[in-house]
Design a protein around this motif. Structure first.
Motif, PDB file in Angstrom:
ATOM      1  N   TYR A  23       0.793  -1.237   0.000  1.00  0.00           N
ATOM      2  CA  TYR A  23       0.000   0.000   0.000  1.00  0.00           C
ATOM      3  C   TYR A  23       0.819   1.278   0.000  1.00  0.00           C
ATOM      4  O   TYR A  23       0.273   2.365  -0.129  1.00  0.00           O
ATOM      5  N   PHE A  51       0.845   5.744  12.064  1.00  0.00           N
ATOM      6  CA  PHE A  51       1.552   6.302  10.909  1.00  0.00           C
ATOM      7  C   PHE A  51       0.985   7.671  10.561  1.00  0.00           C
ATOM      8  O   PHE A  51      -0.057   8.077  11.063  1.00  0.00           O
ATOM      9  N   SER A 136      10.920  -8.435   8.987  1.00  0.00           N
ATOM     10  CA  SER A 136       9.925  -8.219   7.937  1.00  0.00           C
ATOM     11  C   SER A 136      10.602  -7.449   6.812  1.00  0.00           C
ATOM     12  O   SER A 136      11.175  -6.390   7.041  1.00  0.00           O
ATOM     13  N   LYS A 162       9.873 -12.698   6.989  1.00  0.00           N
ATOM     14  CA  LYS A 162       8.545 -12.347   6.467  1.00  0.00           C
ATOM     15  C   LYS A 162       8.736 -11.488   5.228  1.00  0.00           C
ATOM     16  O   LYS A 162       9.457 -10.486   5.279  1.00  0.00           O
ATOM     17  N   LYS A 164       7.009  -9.102   2.376  1.00  0.00           N
ATOM     18  CA  LYS A 164       5.834  -8.351   1.949  1.00  0.00           C
ATOM     19  C   LYS A 164       5.536  -8.741   0.509  1.00  0.00           C
ATOM     20  O   LYS A 164       6.463  -8.884  -0.306  1.00  0.00           O
ATOM     21  N   ASP A 189       3.242 -11.406   3.943  1.00  0.00           N
ATOM     22  CA  ASP A 189       2.254 -10.446   4.453  1.00  0.00           C
ATOM     23  C   ASP A 189       1.789  -9.581   3.284  1.00  0.00           C
ATOM     24  O   ASP A 189       2.595  -8.882   2.663  1.00  0.00           O
ATOM     25  N   ASN A 191      -0.829  -7.277   3.502  1.00  0.00           N
ATOM     26  CA  ASN A 191      -1.465  -6.020   3.927  1.00  0.00           C
ATOM     27  C   ASN A 191      -2.735  -5.713   3.123  1.00  0.00           C
ATOM     28  O   ASN A 191      -2.887  -4.608   2.578  1.00  0.00           O
ATOM     29  N   GLU A 214      -0.138 -13.746   6.010  1.00  0.00           N
ATOM     30  CA  GLU A 214      -0.700 -12.672   6.831  1.00  0.00           C
ATOM     31  C   GLU A 214      -1.555 -11.724   6.004  1.00  0.00           C
ATOM     32  O   GLU A 214      -1.140 -11.236   4.961  1.00  0.00           O
ATOM     33  N   ASP A 239      -3.907  -9.550  10.888  1.00  0.00           N
ATOM     34  CA  ASP A 239      -3.207  -8.415  11.506  1.00  0.00           C
ATOM     35  C   ASP A 239      -4.194  -7.244  11.567  1.00  0.00           C
ATOM     36  O   ASP A 239      -4.845  -7.020  12.609  1.00  0.00           O
ATOM     37  N   LYS A 263      -0.321  -6.874  17.955  1.00  0.00           N
ATOM     38  CA  LYS A 263       0.377  -5.610  18.210  1.00  0.00           C
ATOM     39  C   LYS A 263      -0.375  -4.947  19.351  1.00  0.00           C
ATOM     40  O   LYS A 263      -1.575  -4.670  19.219  1.00  0.00           O
ATOM     41  N   GLY A 291       5.057  -5.741  14.717  1.00  0.00           N
ATOM     42  CA  GLY A 291       5.804  -4.508  14.939  1.00  0.00           C
ATOM     43  C   GLY A 291       5.230  -3.350  14.150  1.00  0.00           C
ATOM     44  O   GLY A 291       4.476  -3.549  13.192  1.00  0.00           O
ATOM     45  N   MET A 292       5.572  -2.151  14.565  1.00  0.00           N
ATOM     46  CA  MET A 292       5.111  -0.919  13.908  1.00  0.00           C
ATOM     47  C   MET A 292       6.293   0.023  13.701  1.00  0.00           C
ATOM     48  O   MET A 292       6.152   1.225  13.802  1.00  0.00           O
ATOM     49  N   PHE A 293       7.462  -0.565  13.428  1.00  0.00           N
ATOM     50  CA  PHE A 293       8.670   0.257  13.315  1.00  0.00           C
ATOM     51  C   PHE A 293       8.824   1.145  14.545  1.00  0.00           C
ATOM     52  O   PHE A 293       9.092   2.345  14.434  1.00  0.00           O
ATOM     53  N   ASP A 316       7.968  -9.807  14.751  1.00  0.00           N
ATOM     54  CA  ASP A 316       8.594  -8.700  14.007  1.00  0.00           C
ATOM     55  C   ASP A 316       9.219  -7.729  15.004  1.00  0.00           C
ATOM     56  O   ASP A 316       8.825  -6.570  15.132  1.00  0.00           O
ATOM     57  N   TYR A 323      16.341  -0.952  11.790  1.00  0.00           N
ATOM     58  CA  TYR A 323      15.406   0.151  11.545  1.00  0.00           C
ATOM     59  C   TYR A 323      16.096   1.502  11.381  1.00  0.00           C
ATOM     60  O   TYR A 323      15.881   2.191  10.404  1.00  0.00           O
TER      61      TYR A 323
HETATM   62  O1  LIG Z   1       9.371  -4.796  11.820  1.00  0.00           O
HETATM   63  C1  LIG Z   1       8.335  -4.188  12.115  1.00  0.00           C
HETATM   64  O2  LIG Z   1       8.304  -3.332  13.035  1.00  0.00           O
HETATM   65  C2  LIG Z   1       7.044  -4.490  11.413  1.00  0.00           C
HETATM   66  C3  LIG Z   1       7.114  -4.566   9.937  1.00  0.00           C
HETATM   67  C4  LIG Z   1       5.771  -4.769   9.277  1.00  0.00           C
HETATM   68  O3  LIG Z   1       5.564  -5.808   8.730  1.00  0.00           O
HETATM   69  C5  LIG Z   1       4.810  -3.661   9.268  1.00  0.00           C
HETATM   70  C6  LIG Z   1       5.334  -2.396   9.321  1.00  0.00           C
HETATM   71  C7  LIG Z   1       4.522  -1.305   9.242  1.00  0.00           C
HETATM   72  C8  LIG Z   1       3.163  -1.463   9.130  1.00  0.00           C
HETATM   73  C9  LIG Z   1       2.603  -2.721   9.095  1.00  0.00           C
HETATM   74  C10 LIG Z   1       3.413  -3.828   9.189  1.00  0.00           C
HETATM   75  C11 LIG Z   1       2.705  -5.142   9.211  1.00  0.00           C
HETATM   76  O4  LIG Z   1       2.982  -6.007  10.033  1.00  0.00           O
HETATM   77  O5  LIG Z   1       1.787  -5.309   8.420  1.00  0.00           O
END
Ligand SMILES: O=C(O)CCC(=O)c1ccccc1C(=O)O
Ligand SMILES: [Mg+2]
Length: 369
Positions: A23, A51, A136, A162, A164, A189, A191, A214, A239, A263, A291-293, A316, A323
């Motif tokens: 996305y 975000f 990821s 993982k 994407k 994943d 998304n 995912e 997710d 999360k 994770g969410m970075f 993740d 990062y």
């Molecule tokens: O390593 C990370 O913090 C997560 C990486 C990741 O897959 C992700 C990162 C940002 C937004 C959504 C996702 C997700 O899990 O879909």
């Protein structure tokens, strides 16, 4: 506990490498670090992980700041809180806005732990000091690039990869990675990039011994996911869909999922997340920490939480250097034999680096008693 001040640092950290998903594209990560001070001078840290764009879920940093300032903080400071569970109850009159709630609720968890001179790991009944973790990987330009990136992470010691994926950037990538790494714990994943019209793609992905797939379909869909799960062996992991334990129950009853990417921030905080841990344990669902970075603040929380019983798959939660070049905490999380150490100091077990906060952030006062 008596809350005397709430500060917020609006931080923006450049990513070491840009991250491409189905996305969008991320070159830096913005986050707010909340600091809640009590009458004794203890400080609890919470991370607002939303975000800037509402493209993962509905919330953004801006909507969350508004909800915090106009609704959550006024509710919190008017009330007598003795345990973090009280915060969840208090916030339940406000619908949704999970990440906003989580930022404050997790700060109160840290504060509570510090008041009681305990680590969060201890409060979460941590079972281990070292956690196997995964990484990821964003969508790469070519199969060759992807193999190079994966090889580097495998050499660093990550035990689960993982990938994407997005339409037309899926089967070829998975096929190549699987043939280079026949034994690797591998998953994908999407998304929410697909729908049931892509059933043949998923039947093909089903042949690569993936640990799970995912969020292939819509971010609030359960029915199409259930239909897909009937047609493939690989467990579906949700997710984006999962905002509460009720969502997990719904997905489980309908057959829409076999695993949950948990999360804390996406489900409104630790107290809600704990209900999901219990449900997954009791019902044999796969469970791992997403994770969410996050900055080091959120990473410390994820490590403490995911070190409890029930998490059965590497999350993740990668090393700091995966990062950011520089982080806003003094500690670093380094990979050792594919594992990260769970912080054991009081509270989250990390301290804010004032110099880095100044370099990468702006200070705002959200509340003073
Ligand atoms: O390593 C990370 O913090 C997560 C990486 C990741 O897959 C992700 C990162 C940002 C937004 C959504 C996702 C997700 O899990 O879909
Ligand atoms: Mg995901």
């Amino acid at each position: 506990m008596n809350i005397t001040k709430i500060d917020s640092y609006h931080v923006q950290l450049p990513l070491v490498a840009p991250f491409k998903t189905s996305y969008g594209f991320l070159s830096h990560k913005a986050m707010d670090i909340l600091v809640v001070t009590d009458e004794l001078g203890n400080q609890g840290y919470g991370e607002l992980v939303a975000f800037e764009q509402p493209d993962y879920t509905e919330e953004t940093l801006e909507t969350a700041r508004l909800i915090l300032a106009n609704h959550l903080i006024p509710l919190l400071v008017q009330s007598q809180i003795t345990h973090p569970d009280d915060v969840t109850r208090l916030f339940s009159v406000i619908r949704g806005n999970w990440m906003a709630k989580s930022s404050l609720e997790t700060a109160i968890w840290d504060l509570y732990a510090k008041r009681h001179k305990k680590s969060l790991a201890e409060l979460f009944s941590s079972q281990t000091d070292k956690l196997s973790v995964g990484v990821s990987i964003g969508i790469q330009k070519s199969v060759q690039d992807l193999i190079e990136v994966v090889s580097r992470y495998v050499a660093e010691g990550y035990t689960r990869i993982k990938l994407k994926i997005a339409p037309n950037q899926d089967v070829d990538f998975v096929k190549a990675v699987r043939s280079h790494f026949p034994e690797m714990l591998l998953m994908v994943d999407a998304n929410s990039a697909y729908d049931l019209d892509s059933l043949t793609i998923f039947k093909e992905l089903d042949t690569y011994q993936l640990s799970m797939i995912e969020q292939p379909f819509g971010y609030s869909d359960f029915l199409e996911h259930a239909e897909l799960q009937k047609n493939i062996e690989t467990p579906i992991c949700l997710d984006e869909n999962i905002r509460s334990v009720e969502d997990v129950m719904l997905g489980h009853r309908l057959g829409s999922l076999g695993a949950v990417n948990l999360k804390i921030s996406r489900v409104g905080g630790v107290t809600q997340a704990q209900k999901i841990v219990e449900y997954c344990k009791n019902n044999g669902l796969g469970l791992w920490c997403g994770g969410m970075f996050e900055s080091g603040v959120g990473r410390a929380l994820n490590l403490a939480f995911a070190s409890q019983e029930g998490f059965d798959f590497p999350g993740d939660i990668s090393a700091s250097t995966r990062y950011f070049k520089e982080d806003i905490i003094n500690e670093t999380f380094e990979l050792e034999n594919g594992r990260l150490s769970v912080p054991r100091e009081t509270g989250l077990g990390v301290t804010l680096n004032k110099e880095m906060l100044e370099k990468y952030g702006h200070h705002h006062v959200m509340y003073v008693k």
